[in-house]
Design a protein around this motif. Structure first.
Motif, PDB file in Angstrom:
ATOM      1  N   GLY A 235       0.811  -1.214   0.000  1.00 27.59           N
ATOM      2  CA  GLY A 235       0.000   0.000   0.000  1.00 27.59           C
ATOM      3  C   GLY A 235       0.838   1.255   0.000  1.00 27.59           C
ATOM      4  N   THR A 236       2.108   1.097   0.366  1.00 25.06           N
ATOM      5  CA  THR A 236       3.064   2.193   0.387  1.00 25.06           C
ATOM      6  C   THR A 236       4.447   1.598   0.232  1.00 25.06           C
ATOM      7  N   ASP A 237       5.456   2.407  -0.013  1.00 26.49           N
ATOM      8  CA  ASP A 237       6.812   1.877  -0.091  1.00 26.49           C
ATOM      9  C   ASP A 237       7.198   1.236   1.239  1.00 26.49           C
ATOM     10  N   LYS A 246       8.313  -1.379  -3.607  1.00 21.10           N
ATOM     11  CA  LYS A 246       7.596  -0.191  -4.041  1.00 21.10           C
ATOM     12  C   LYS A 246       6.081  -0.359  -3.913  1.00 21.10           C
ATOM     13  N   GLN A 247       5.420   0.762  -3.662  1.00 20.87           N
ATOM     14  CA  GLN A 247       3.957   0.769  -3.612  1.00 20.87           C
ATOM     15  C   GLN A 247       3.382   0.178  -4.894  1.00 20.87           C
TER      16      GLN A 247
END
Length: 348
Positions: A235-237, A246-247
């Motif tokens: 969902g995010t880095d 990585k997201q």
């Protein structure tokens, strides 16, 4: 009785196995196979980090065939996943067996009947030609998900279901080669599916073998073995020891292999892999476990680091099998065919 051993492949598992062979009074290392050009021609002791052994590293399969080895520990990267020829491992194994070498491998084929009569026939014919035996082993499959539940089954009056649960968080695992290249984390869903087709085929084979061997071991006839796969995207880095996930790329994998009888899942192996503790909170969390539902109910849990070095453990399961495999009658020898393999000679 002593046994002459040729170590095929000198990667991490191969080096562990060869060093262990050098430590055992009933084993003699007579050869070391290498793939890297930088290793070929060197004394095996240089590759293994020991004193000179008078054994030269070779990449020539014929050198193994021509050797005095009683048994070959076959530990390359699995050709079903790596390289240009998926059949290379089976081709090499059959050549060795037909030449009279017993073979213990860690690349799969622990329970060959899963792949059909053609493969079984090839292996059995090669064993017959060489008066040799074939065995495949590992850690999981090869111990936790199959030998442990089979051992537990000896205490059972009745068994309704066997559930093996493996939960791993790779947040602290520092190898980008394994996490991103081999396992496909950090890939887009499209790239994961495209690049992971061979890996998925290999994994599905390995765990179908495990499921079928457990079912046969407890005399449970299965109607089918079902496979389910899910992925979870970051969902995010995410910062991990192997690098940043990585997201929007693959950060979690959930696999389930289930042996089905009469519409019910009777033998289940569920695997949950996360690249970060925050990934897929709705998926199972906790420890590795093996549960037998029945009478009596049994449940074992394993700490995440229950084996401090899984590659060493894999190598030793092969080394410790050598006497039983060498003394077995010719043919395919699964765990259901061999005596209880123990660490005979490990208390040094």
């Amino acid at each position: 009785m002593s046994y002459k051993v040729f170590q095929w492949a000198s990667g991490t598992v191969g080096r562990h196995a060869a060093r262990a062979v050098l430590e055992r009074s009933n084993l003699e290392l007579v050869g070391l196979h290498g793939v890297s050009p930088a290793k070929l021609g060197k004394d095996a002791g240089e590759v293994l980090g020991t004193s000179p052994l008078g054994v030269q590293v070779t990449g020539d399969v014929q050198a193994i065939v021509d050797s005095a080895a009683d048994v070959v520990i076959h530990a390359p990267l699995a050709s079903l996943v790596y390289g240009d020829n998926p059949d290379e491992d089976v081709d090499n194994i059959c050549a060795l067996l037909a030449a009279g070498k017993n073979v213990i491998t860690v690349v799969g084929y622990m329970y060959p009947k899963v792949y059909g009569d053609e493969l079984v026939g090839r292996l059995e014919t090669a064993c017959e030609q060489g008066n040799s035996s074939f065995h495949s082993t590992g850690l999981n499959p090869g111990w936790m998900g199959d030998l442990i539940p089979l051992t537990m089954s000896a205490l059972a009056r009745s068994i309704d279901r066997i559930h093996v649960l493996e939960i791993s968080n790779f947040q602290g695992y520092p190898s980008p080669e394994i996490m991103f290249d081999a396992m496909g984390f950090g890939s887009t869903p499209e790239a994961f599916e495209r690049s992971g087709a061979r890996r998925a085929h290999w994994l599905n084979g390995l765990f179908r073998e495990s499921i079928q061997m457990v079912a046969d071991g407890i005399a449970l006839e299965l109607d089918d073995i079902q496979v389910e796969t899910r992925i979870e995207l970051a969902g995010t880095d995410l910062e991990t020891a192997a690098g940043v996930v990585k997201q929007g790329t693959v950060a979690g994998q959930h696999w389930e292999w289930a042996g089905v009888r009469g519409g019910d899942k009777r033998v289940i192996h569920e695997t949950v892999w996360r690249m970060h503790e925050s990934v897929a909170p709705d998926w199972p969390v906790g420890k590795h476990s093996v549960t037998l539902e029945g009478s009596p109910r049994m449940h074992l849990e394993f700490e995440p680091d229950y084996v401090a070095d899984g590659l060493l453990a894999t190598a030793m399961h092969a080394v410790n099998a050598i006497p039983d495999v060498c003394e077995a009658e010719p043919g395919i020898k699964t765990f259901l065919d061999l005596p209880w393999i123990v660490g005979r000679g490990a208390a040094i």
